[in-house]
Write a protein that holds these residues in place. Structure first.
Motif, PDB file in Angstrom:
ATOM      1  N   GLN A 133      26.271  37.605  44.765  1.00 27.47           N
ATOM      2  CA  GLN A 133      26.677  36.209  44.829  1.00 27.47           C
ATOM      3  C   GLN A 133      25.688  35.443  45.690  1.00 27.47           C
ATOM      4  O   GLN A 133      25.024  36.014  46.545  1.00 27.47           O
ATOM      5  N   SER A 153      27.741  36.366  40.185  1.00 31.74           N
ATOM      6  CA  SER A 153      28.550  35.168  39.966  1.00 31.74           C
ATOM      7  C   SER A 153      27.625  34.038  39.536  1.00 31.74           C
ATOM      8  O   SER A 153      26.400  34.108  39.718  1.00 31.74           O
ATOM      9  N   SER A 213      32.973  32.974  38.978  1.00 33.21           N
ATOM     10  CA  SER A 213      33.238  32.748  40.403  1.00 33.21           C
ATOM     11  C   SER A 213      33.063  34.068  41.146  1.00 33.21           C
ATOM     12  O   SER A 213      32.961  35.140  40.527  1.00 33.21           O
ATOM     13  N   SER A 215      35.342  35.487  43.033  1.00 34.97           N
ATOM     14  CA  SER A 215      36.554  36.293  42.843  1.00 34.97           C
ATOM     15  C   SER A 215      36.541  36.972  41.478  1.00 34.97           C
ATOM     16  O   SER A 215      36.944  38.136  41.344  1.00 34.97           O
ATOM     17  N   ASP A 218      34.189  39.922  41.745  1.00 41.67           N
ATOM     18  CA  ASP A 218      34.822  41.075  42.399  1.00 41.67           C
ATOM     19  C   ASP A 218      35.739  41.812  41.436  1.00 41.67           C
ATOM     20  O   ASP A 218      35.706  43.045  41.335  1.00 41.67           O
ATOM     21  N   GLN A 219      36.565  41.057  40.728  1.00 44.96           N
ATOM     22  CA  GLN A 219      37.512  41.671  39.808  1.00 44.96           C
ATOM     23  C   GLN A 219      36.788  42.353  38.644  1.00 44.96           C
ATOM     24  O   GLN A 219      37.108  43.480  38.265  1.00 44.96           O
TER      25      GLN A 219
END
Length: 289
Positions: A133, A153, A213, A215, A218-219
């Motif tokens: 990121q 990201s 994004s 998040s 990460d997912q």
């Protein structure tokens, strides 16, 4: 040869003691995935001298653990890595010797040591997925290029910065990037030091997946890593080893290498289990290393 119980316990204990520049986390005890986080967020995860000893140390400990079948290399904070810390760079390039030959030899050995720390990612038998990121600059690109799969990201950007610091990149970007993005793109990145967006990085193959994004990154990377961890460890590690070997060989040499590799590894019970699971329409239960 599998590690003994005492070796596994010792590795787990050393990982629990922690590091100055890294954080090593297994998010879910039942999922054999570990995350190595660059952990100097206020400094945009600039790489210090300590980092170059701690990263190979962390990887060598994870190599012992059967519970570490995949590693995610990520970063705390808004940026993946802003490159080598400038104070560390100054200390690495300094010498107390008045003899130019001695000073050059000392610097060469220091560079080789830093190279070895980055190459430890490639030498690590298990797959390493980069989750990037924000800024990925200089040494950050060296780190990412050594990983097996790179995701980012949509706010990520990449700069091969060394020429702007009056250096030739010497930790692996110039060697690995041509295989990843092609020679022409590698020359463009290395000579211009221009900023490359996530979308352009995806287009040239520097990353394979872009998420909307941090998040979502990460997912998505967690899901990717869990999927890799569910596969046969023998097959995954063999594939990584053969791809790296073949990258630096002629096709015929690579074919001979894979023939030698599989002549041993096809005897693994994982092959029989994979076939049985396909026929029985169930998830395979692969052996642990």
């Amino acid at each position: 040869m599998a590690a003994s119980d005492s070796e596994i316990r010792a590795a787990e204990e050393e990982l629990r003691r922690g590091f100055q520049t890294l954080e090593v986390v297994q998010k879910e005890p039942k999922i054999p995935v570990y995350h190595i986080y660059l952990n100097r967020a206020p400094q945009r995860n600039a790489l210090t001298v300590s980092f170059f000893s701690e990263l190979p140390q962390a990887l060598s400990l994870l190599a012992i653990l059967p519970s570490a079948r995949v590693v995610v290399l990520a970063a705390r904070g808004s940026h993946f890595c802003s490159g080598i810390d400038l104070e560390s760079l100054r200390s690495l390039s300094s010498s107390t010797s008045a003899d130019p030959a001695t000073a050059a030899d000392v610097l060469r050995r220091r560079i080789l040591s830093l190279q070895a720390a980055i190459s430890a990612i490639e030498r690590f038998r298990k797959p390493v997925v980069a989750a990037i990121q924000g800024a990925c600059i200089g040494g950050g690109v060296d780190l990412a290029a050594a990983c097996d799969i790179r995701c980012c990201s949509d706010d990520a950007f990449f700069i091969v910065k060394e020429v702007d610091l009056a250096l030739a990149a010497d930790l692996g970007s110039l060697q690995r990037l041509p295989h990843i993005v092609g020679y022409g793109n590698a020359v463009d990145l290395a000579l211009t030091c221009r900023r490359v967006s996530a979308s352009e990085a995806k287009a040239m193959g520097l990353v394979t997946r872009v998420f909307p994004s941090i998040s979502a990154l990460d997912q998505g990377v967690d899901q990717l890593a869990e999927g890799l961890a569910a596969k046969s460890a023998v097959a995954v590690m063999g594939t990584k080893a053969v791809l790296l070997k073949s990258r630096d060989q002629k096709v015929e040499e690579g074919l001979e290498y894979i023939a030698t590799w599989n002549s041993a590894m096809l005897m693994s019970p994982d092959l029989e289990e994979a076939v049985a699971a396909q026929l029985q329409k169930r998830k395979p239960n692969f052996s642990k290393l």
